[in-house]
Scaffold this active site. Structure first.
Site, PDB file in Angstrom:
ATOM      1  N   ARG A  37       0.835  -1.182   0.000  1.00  0.00           N
ATOM      2  CA  ARG A  37       0.000   0.000   0.000  1.00  0.00           C
ATOM      3  C   ARG A  37       0.869   1.231   0.000  1.00  0.00           C
ATOM      4  O   ARG A  37       1.704   1.394   0.875  1.00  0.00           O
ATOM      5  CB  ARG A  37      -0.808   0.001   1.304  1.00  0.00           C
ATOM      6  CG  ARG A  37      -2.232   0.229   1.078  1.00  0.00           C
ATOM      7  CD  ARG A  37      -3.128   0.074   2.232  1.00  0.00           C
ATOM      8  NE  ARG A  37      -2.714   0.454   3.567  1.00  0.00           N
ATOM      9  CZ  ARG A  37      -3.570   0.948   4.458  1.00  0.00           C
ATOM     10  NH1 ARG A  37      -4.809   1.163   4.127  1.00  0.00           N
ATOM     11  NH2 ARG A  37      -3.179   1.215   5.680  1.00  0.00           N
ATOM     12  N   THR A  84      -1.056   7.594  -0.906  1.00  0.00           N
ATOM     13  CA  THR A  84      -2.243   7.578  -1.787  1.00  0.00           C
ATOM     14  C   THR A  84      -3.198   6.434  -1.437  1.00  0.00           C
ATOM     15  O   THR A  84      -4.338   6.419  -1.895  1.00  0.00           O
ATOM     16  CB  THR A  84      -1.818   7.371  -3.254  1.00  0.00           C
ATOM     17  OG1 THR A  84      -1.201   6.079  -3.360  1.00  0.00           O
ATOM     18  CG2 THR A  84      -0.837   8.436  -3.714  1.00  0.00           C
ATOM     19  N   ASP A 128      -1.468  -3.303  12.517  1.00  0.00           N
ATOM     20  CA  ASP A 128      -0.878  -3.734  11.249  1.00  0.00           C
ATOM     21  C   ASP A 128      -0.719  -5.260  11.282  1.00  0.00           C
ATOM     22  O   ASP A 128       0.084  -5.789  12.054  1.00  0.00           O
ATOM     23  CB  ASP A 128       0.477  -3.058  11.040  1.00  0.00           C
ATOM     24  CG  ASP A 128       1.028  -3.358   9.654  1.00  0.00           C
ATOM     25  OD1 ASP A 128       1.161  -2.410   8.867  1.00  0.00           O
ATOM     26  OD2 ASP A 128       1.292  -4.543   9.356  1.00  0.00           O
TER      27      ASP A 128
END
Ligand code: URA
Length: 208
Positions: free
Chosen positions: A103, A107, A199
């Site tokens: 990722r 953005t 995460d």
């Protein structure tokens, strides 16, 4: 239209609550993610087709049923690896492909850096595995790549998702069914799922 299933089985809820806790060690996190992957497989494969097969037991010939299609499991690196192990425990004859997508943290777009998919994938049912369904951009890109390889039937399995990610998949790939263990509240300002579990890759591999 995608089928969207939140598999809220009591065992899955129980294990997911331990997975979410920040006190849970990497070792336990990995074991539980794998176990939830196995449990979710039961529901995620419910619509697989079977075909008749004649076999002989020690007592008689009989017509039984076997899976009609080959299965390919495709984890998105690296967070998908833990769940994929659990799925592959349940379908040991499945082949495994790997997709590397990261990722872009500014953005939130998915960038591809690796793809190795098994031969014959075009005739197989593909189980795509990515535990965290946030914006959905990674899963949408992963499905794009898998479809480029000729695969027609793709099932997506994740752990925790949000509505935005579900909507993104349904918009771009309405033929993909979606299985999650939980639909969470929202994404935060940096694209993490809240309450989520943090995460997933870092927690699986102890990198933070
Ligand atoms: N990826 C993760 O590992 N966690 C999130 O909450 C969102 C994306």
């Amino acid at each position: 239209m995608s089928k969207v299933v939140i598999i809220n089985h009591p065992l899955i809820q129980h294990k997911l609550s331990i997975i979410r806790s920040k006190e849970t060690s990497s070792k336990e996190f990995r074991e539980l993610v794998q176990e939830v992957g196995s449990l979710m497989t039961y529901e995620a494969t419910r619509d697989l087709e079977v075909q008749p097969v004649e076999i002989e037991t020690p007592l008689a010939k009989t017509i039984q049923h076997e899976l009609k299609d080959n299965i390919v499991i495709v984890p998105v690196l690296r967070a998908g690896l833990g769940m994929a192990d659990g799925i592959s425990d349940m379908i040991p004859h499945a082949r495994v492909g790997h997709l590397g997508l990261y990722r872009n943290e500014s953005t939130l777009e998915a960038c591809r850096y690796y793809a190795k998919l098994p031969k014959g994938i075009e005739k197989a049912v593909v189980i795509l595995v990515d535990p965290m369904l946030a914006t959905g951009n990674t899963v949408v890109s992963a499905v794009d790549i898998i479809k480029e390889s000729g695969a027609k039937k793709i099932i997506y399995v994740g752990l925790v998702g949000v509505q935005e990610g579900i909507d993104n998949i349904v918009k771009h790939h309405p033929d993909v069914d979606i299985y999650l263990a939980s639909k969470d509240e929202r994404l935060n300002e940096v694209g993490y799922i809240v309450p989520g579990l943090g995460d997933c890759g870092d927690r699986l591999f102890g990198t933070k």
